[in-house]
Design a protein around this motif. Structure first.
Motif, mmCIF file in Angstrom:
data_model
loop_
_atom_site.group_PDB
_atom_site.id
_atom_site.type_symbol
_atom_site.label_atom_id
_atom_site.label_comp_id
_atom_site.label_asym_id
_atom_site.label_seq_id
_atom_site.Cartn_x
_atom_site.Cartn_y
_atom_site.Cartn_z
ATOM 1 N N ASN B 124 0.830 -1.217 0.000
ATOM 2 C CA ASN B 124 0.000 0.000 0.000
ATOM 3 C C ASN B 124 0.861 1.261 0.000
ATOM 4 N N SER B 125 2.009 1.179 -0.657
ATOM 5 C CA SER B 125 2.988 2.263 -0.618
ATOM 6 C C SER B 125 3.794 2.207 -1.916
ATOM 7 N N PRO B 126 3.956 3.350 -2.602
ATOM 8 C CA PRO B 126 4.664 3.300 -3.885
ATOM 9 C C PRO B 126 6.181 3.430 -3.719
ATOM 10 N N TYR B 127 6.902 2.673 -4.500
ATOM 11 C CA TYR B 127 8.361 2.837 -4.597
ATOM 12 C C TYR B 127 8.686 4.128 -5.343
ATOM 13 N N PRO B 128 9.904 4.645 -5.172
ATOM 14 C CA PRO B 128 10.289 5.831 -5.944
ATOM 15 C C PRO B 128 10.139 5.625 -7.458
ATOM 16 N N ASP B 129 10.285 4.377 -7.953
ATOM 17 C CA ASP B 129 10.144 4.143 -9.404
ATOM 18 C C ASP B 129 8.685 4.082 -9.842
ATOM 19 N N GLY B 130 7.757 4.295 -8.890
ATOM 20 C CA GLY B 130 6.342 4.316 -9.241
ATOM 21 C C GLY B 130 5.657 2.974 -9.082
ATOM 22 N N VAL B 131 6.430 1.918 -8.984
ATOM 23 C CA VAL B 131 5.825 0.592 -8.797
ATOM 24 C C VAL B 131 5.234 0.514 -7.391
ATOM 25 N N MET B 132 4.028 -0.042 -7.294
ATOM 26 C CA MET B 132 3.398 -0.187 -5.999
ATOM 27 C C MET B 132 3.965 -1.416 -5.283
ATOM 28 N N ALA B 133 4.408 -1.213 -4.060
ATOM 29 C CA ALA B 133 4.882 -2.349 -3.262
ATOM 30 C C ALA B 133 3.687 -3.214 -2.883
ATOM 31 N N GLN B 134 3.807 -4.505 -3.082
ATOM 32 C CA GLN B 134 2.749 -5.437 -2.701
ATOM 33 C C GLN B 134 3.301 -6.420 -1.679
ATOM 34 N N GLY B 135 2.399 -6.852 -0.781
ATOM 35 C CA GLY B 135 2.834 -7.600 0.397
ATOM 36 C C GLY B 135 2.914 -9.100 0.240
ATOM 37 N N GLY B 136 2.867 -9.777 1.357
ATOM 38 C CA GLY B 136 3.257 -11.173 1.445
ATOM 39 C C GLY B 136 2.173 -12.213 1.314
ATOM 40 N N TYR B 137 0.925 -11.807 1.069
ATOM 41 C CA TYR B 137 -0.105 -12.812 0.756
ATOM 42 C C TYR B 137 0.098 -13.145 -0.717
ATOM 43 N N SER B 138 1.310 -13.538 -1.063
ATOM 44 C CA SER B 138 1.689 -13.619 -2.477
ATOM 45 C C SER B 138 2.853 -14.583 -2.655
#
Lengths: 356, 356
Positions: B124-138
């Motif tokens: 729920n937080s964007p990286y500086p490169d614009g990619v959205m960080a996604q968590g560990g239910y993955s």
């Protein structure tokens, strides 16, 4: 053999928080004299925001039918008990916002008598013997010598009086939080307390940044020793100070201060102490305001005798003194109270004795 | 020459805070690989209260159309960038609630990367490169090696996972506030975070007193290592502890905790850290709660890598581990979420990988 100490005093007090301006003169009983007690005839007394909070009922109902406020007291010793070692009759001394503590508990034994659970406030507070403590808008006060302070010759009585609550209330947290050379301290609110805070933070050697919502406090802030002045009504006022402040002392007596913005300027683990005690709770307080930098919020209560003595010594050396709005007779207490309540005071009233 | 790192992951996520139980499987883009990045395939992931606050909108709106939560992650390294020094392919490692910081600022350089203003949360937080960080239910996650932690062999993956947020969140403030032999620490609330706090405070050598409003947490509290258990619904529960506590850690995720009573138990200048971050502000907060003892209120944010490593070492040595409510397949995430939301969980769910 010396004559006995006074048994009664006479003062200006109020009976009804709704009519807090209706001061009446009454005689009141003084606490039972004890061997360590000092009795003094009052020369002058500062008018503190606490007086307003108390007599208007903002901090709760009155503890008695009639309350004589005032806890920034300077006068002359008229009697000392047999066990008193520090003071002599005729000496100029002061009394602040506390007149009693047990003096036996760990707190009292470790220079924290201002946090003793058995403490008695200077007024609106009953002594263990049942006698109601009455304050300094009056002729006489008696207190254990622990709560009586020698006033250095270099400080005039009317300048010393406001230090004994307003000065101490800011001096104690400044000192306990390491204010000194190499530290950057924020002072929020320039009023009776804040105008001492700026001076003491400077006198202690810190870099001082004043945060105020009143542009008209700017000149005074610099005169008092501020290095910088920041208007909190400016958008993003906090941004240039991110991670820059070691400590913040808030003297703002307001239910709403820009807590989030102020806290964001603190270094990791830095503390904001609010010595302002508004009538209403802070409505927007949340742990999430502090978790971006592990900052802390605290509040403190006056200071210890050790701190009073250090404060008066520093004030004498560095010329710290209040800016007095006016010195008026005690019979005009209501005028001073109204000026404090409506935030017109710049920055302290002192009442001169006019009874007897 | 090694193969390139994964470019995409697949996970369980939600799109609408109103329908926070409607998990859908989607593929998502991973951040651009950098020389210091580690990529791991996920074995299991704990279910944290933060996941609930986030996907229900309690902490604000979602930052993207679809969010994959989870930040208590254990897995195996599948790729390391050329500059990675700490980890090797095949190694068992973990990732917690943070995946990025600038690593250049004073905070980052002084083991406070968890307070870096450029930090990126695990989801729920964007990286500086614009990619959205996604968590560990993955299936997979990538992070700078600063945010990847070696898991000691003595700790099972499902026990390690919940430590990486819940454990660290309590371990850091305990350690930073001097928890150890001779100290008395209060732990408020025995849930996912609190049940670690009791164990870590004990493992660090302090006397531990648990304060809970649930009598049914008493037996567990003693099993976890508490020396005393106090029911906060009891009248005047705080009185026997006046001036006795060096530090209080509140893990209670509630808008109303008995702040006045809790603070009264602290020694002069003692601190209460709330790691509970309720959706609503504390309605009854006032400086006057703290001025009887100059106590402080604070909140903290996870911990540093140095602290993760110290925590895992201590946990391995002393056998600290979560009480797991259940270990269930990731496809049943909604079941775990609901159990946390309705406060039925005792004390942590771990989701096992079931994708691919």
């Amino acid at each position: 053999m010396s004559s006995g100490p006074a048994t009664h005093g006479k003062g200006y007090g109020i009976s009804d928080t709704k009519n807090y301006q209706d001061f009446t003169i009454k005689e009141f009983k003084l606490k039972t004299p004890e061997p360590s007690d000092v009795t003094l005839s009052i020369e002058c007394c500062g008018v503190c925001g606490s007086d307003v909070h108390t007599i208007t009922g903002g901090w709760g109902p009155l503890s008695d039918d009639w309350i004589c406020p005032g806890h920034e007291i300077v006068g002359k010793v008229t009697h000392v008990g047999d066990a008193v070692t520090e003071f002599k009759v005729g000496q100029r001394v002061g009394v602040g916002a506390q007149v009693f503590a047990c003096l036996k508990c760990d707190r009292c034994k470790n220079d924290n008598e201002n946090y003793c659970p058995e403490q008695v406030d200077t007024y609106n507070s009953p002594y263990p013997d049942g006698v109601m403590a009455q304050g300094g808008y009056s002729t006489v006060i008696r207190a254990n010598e622990r709560f009586v302070f020698a006033i250095p010759d270099a400080i005039k009585s009317e300048d010393a009086a406001p230090m004994l609550c307003a000065g101490l209330t800011v001096f104690s947290p400044l000192v306990r939080n390491g204010t000194g050379p190499g530290k950057t301290v924020g002072i929020v609110g320039v009023g009776g307390l804040g105008h001492f805070a700026v001076q003491f933070a400077k006198a202690l050697g810190a870099k001082v940044i004043v945060f105020s919502h009143s542009a008209n406090k700017k000149d005074d802030s610099f005169k008092l020793g501020a290095n910088e002045f920041v208007l909190t009504s400016d958008k993003e006022f906090e941004k240039p100070y991110f991670d820059k402040l070691d400590f913040i002392l808030s003297a703002a007596d307001a239910a709403k201060i820009p807590l989030k913005e102020l806290l964001s300027m603190l270094k990791i683990g830095g503390k904001l102490v609010s010595v302002g005690l508004p009538d209403e709770p802070w409505s927007d307080m949340s742990p999430s305001l502090m978790n971006p930098n592990a900052s802390c919020i605290s509040s403190t209560h006056i200071g210890s005798k050790k701190e009073v003595n250090a404060m008066l010594k520093l004030a004498a050396e560095k010329g710290v003194k209040p800016i007095l709005h006016d010195i008026i007779p005690m019979s005009k207490a209501a005028e001073a109270i109204e000026s404090v309540k409506t935030n017109k005071v710049r920055y302290r009233y002192v009442l001169k004795q006019d009874l007897e």
